[in-house]
Design a protein around this motif. Structure first.
Motif, short mmCIF file in Angstrom:
data_model
loop_
_atom_site.label_atom_id
_atom_site.label_comp_id
_atom_site.label_asym_id
_atom_site.label_seq_id
_atom_site.Cartn_x
_atom_site.Cartn_y
_atom_site.Cartn_z
N UNK A 54 6.56 -2.08 -2.78
CA UNK A 54 7.91 -1.75 -3.02
C UNK A 54 8.83 -2.72 -2.22
N UNK A 55 10.02 -3.50 -3.01
CA UNK A 55 10.66 -4.33 -2.18
C UNK A 55 12.25 -3.81 -2.16
N UNK A 56 12.58 -3.95 -0.98
CA UNK A 56 14.08 -3.18 -0.73
C UNK A 56 14.80 -4.55 -0.20
N UNK A 57 15.95 -4.90 -0.88
CA UNK A 57 16.97 -5.76 -0.50
C UNK A 57 17.80 -5.03 0.08
N UNK A 58 17.99 -4.92 1.52
CA UNK A 58 18.89 -4.04 2.05
C UNK A 58 20.50 -4.48 1.71
N UNK A 109 0.80 -1.15 -0.11
CA UNK A 109 0.10 -0.01 0.05
C UNK A 109 0.91 1.16 0.18
N UNK A 110 1.99 1.16 -0.90
CA UNK A 110 2.87 2.14 -0.90
C UNK A 110 2.25 3.53 -1.67
N UNK A 111 2.83 4.84 -1.34
CA UNK A 111 2.44 5.69 -2.37
C UNK A 111 3.39 5.33 -3.76
#
Ligand code: EPU
Length: 432
Positions: free
Chosen positions: A216-220, A187-189
């Motif tokens: 949105x997917x963030x791989x650190x 539910x990201x903007x």
């Protein structure tokens, strides 16, 4: 006290070049705190909000060097999270992005509660929810104090936002860039500046996918490296000049834009009878004759932006017929209509709905900007009104519009800055 003096009535003609996007820049500058190297940011808008944020970075120990008017070089390798310029932080909304970048880089953060325009209550619960999910304890008083539970790095997590929030999406994305493991923001903007922030971070070595969608997917990663990045053009600045051309009449080529980002604004102006032609990096706006009424509902992107609501409100105020605005983002973004009523705008507000009855013309008056976009709306009202308008409290406008006076002057508008002493509280009427 500096004010704008506007002699209304001139049609607008010519070309205006749009600057870098404010709401991308105000996230990218705090995000640069996480970069372990030299970060060069191009197409930076020269506005007071970016100047303030660069000062805050310097107060944290960053080296900041302007290479030219729109390019800055930032070196945060020796920066820390402590003893920021809290007075400056308090004045600005975007200071909350330092929570994400300090936590990401140092595992600990201290900022003030953010300032910014007053549209009613503006909670930060979704930012806190995100940081909690990534493993930080957050305490909110006059300050925001946050620390990774048990020390070390943040840990990737699943975050579902209860409300579509630009600020929370960006803040969580910033923090997650240096977290251990994978973060998913649901539910990201989807605003263009969210994509821009992701592109900035990715160009410095982050691994972020799906920005511009609601997942949105963030791989650190362990570290961000230096690099060069150019900020996208400002959707709202472009829309402001488009709305001004619609209201004043004339023909203006708005250059250095991404026309796709302007789709919803162009569509509404077309409904009002304005011609909008799209080119690869510009739009041509032509307005002749009386505008037609239109209904607008503001929504998160790709809906009609709340940050364009006051400006199109002015165009509606001189259109044929009655227009309706439904504000879908904020509880209270109609304060500007009180000021504009002094110029002859006829509007009735009921909660989140404003009904605007078009009048034949507006008349110049003295009005005070009550926030950034309200101020832009007052400038447009002054430009299309009969007579002289004085716009006070222009510091709000300078937070977000680069060279507004010069840009309108180049389009043939009669607008200038005057520096007048404060009016005495009560004037004695002249005898006789
Ligand atoms: N909200 C919450 N909880 C949160 C965060 C937001 O309930 O934790 C609510 C807000 O109260 C609001 C809605 O969610 O009703 C949307 O707020 P959002 O978080 O998207 O807004 P923001 O991050 O505070 C940014 C821009 C604003 C712009 C909005 C919406 C910056 C510094 N500010 O604010 O820009 O109106 O997104 O697009 O990026 C402007 O440029 O004039 C301006 C006000």
């Amino acid at each position: 006290m500096e004010k704008y003096r506007i002699q209304g009535g001139n049609r607008l003609h010519g070309e205006v070049e749009i600057s870098g996007a404010k709401n991308a820049a105000v996230a990218i500058i705090p995000a640069a705190l996480m970069v372990d190297g030299i970060c060069r940011i191009e197409n930076l808008p020269q506005i007071s909000d970016t100047v303030t944020l660069l000062h805050i970075l310097e107060s944290l120990g960053a080296r900041v060097r302007m290479l030219n008017l729109s390019t800055v070089e930032v070196d945060c390798r020796r920066a820390t999270w402590e003893n920021a310029d809290y007075d400056r932080m308090r004045k600005i909304r975007a200071s909350y992005y330092f929570v994400g970048s300090m936590l990401g880089r140092f595992g600990v953060a201290r900022t003030t509660m953010p300032g910014g325009c007053n549209f009613g209550v503006r909670p930060i619960d979704q930012h806190v929810k995100g940081m909690n999910a990534l493993g930080a304890d957050v305490e909110v008083t006059d300050f925001i104090d946050a620390r990774v539970r048990g020390g070390g790095r943040l840990k990737g997590a699943y975050v579902y936002l209860d409300k579509v929030s630009v600020g929370a999406t960006m803040n969580i994305m910033i923090a997650a860039a240096l977290a251990e493991g994978r973060t998913v923001i649901e539910n990201a903007a989807r605003e263009p500046h969210i994509v821009d922030l992701a592109n900035f971070l990715n160009s410095m070595g982050a691994d972020i996918r799906g920005a511009g969608t609601d997942s949105i997917k963030v791989n650190g990663v362990e570290k961000l490296h230096g690099g060069t990045y150019a900020i996208i053009p400002d959707q709202i600045e472009a829309g402001t000049y488009m709305a001004a051309t619609a209201a004043c009449g004339g023909e203006v080529l708005v250059t250095n834009v991404i026309p796709k980002h302007l789709d919803c604004i162009s569509a509404k102006l077309r409904e009002m009878g304005v011609t909008v032609e799209e080119y690869p990096e510009s739009v041509l706006v032509r307005s002749t004759g009386r505008l037609r009424k239109v209904n607008v509902k503001t929504l998160p992107y790709p809906g009609f932006p709340t940050d364009m609501q006051p400006q199109i409100g002015v165009a509606m105020s001189i259109a044929q017929g009655t227009s309706v605005i439904t504000e879908g983002v904020y509880d209270n973004r109609y304060k500007y209509l009180n000021q504009l009523s002094k110029m002859g705008v006829r509007a009735q507000v009921d909660g989140r709905v404003a009904v605007i009855e078009g009048v034949d013309h507006l008349t110049g008056a003295t009005v005070a900007a009550c926030d950034l976009r309200a101020g832009a709306a007052m400038v447009i009202a002054g430009l299309c009104a009969r007579g002289v308008t004085m716009v006070e409290d222009i510091f709000y406008i300078e937070r977000g519009y680069q060279n507004l006076v010069e840009k309108f002057q180049a389009l043939g508008a009669d607008i200038r800055i005057v520096d007048e002493p404060e009016e005495p509280a009560q004037r004695t009427p002249a005898a006789g």
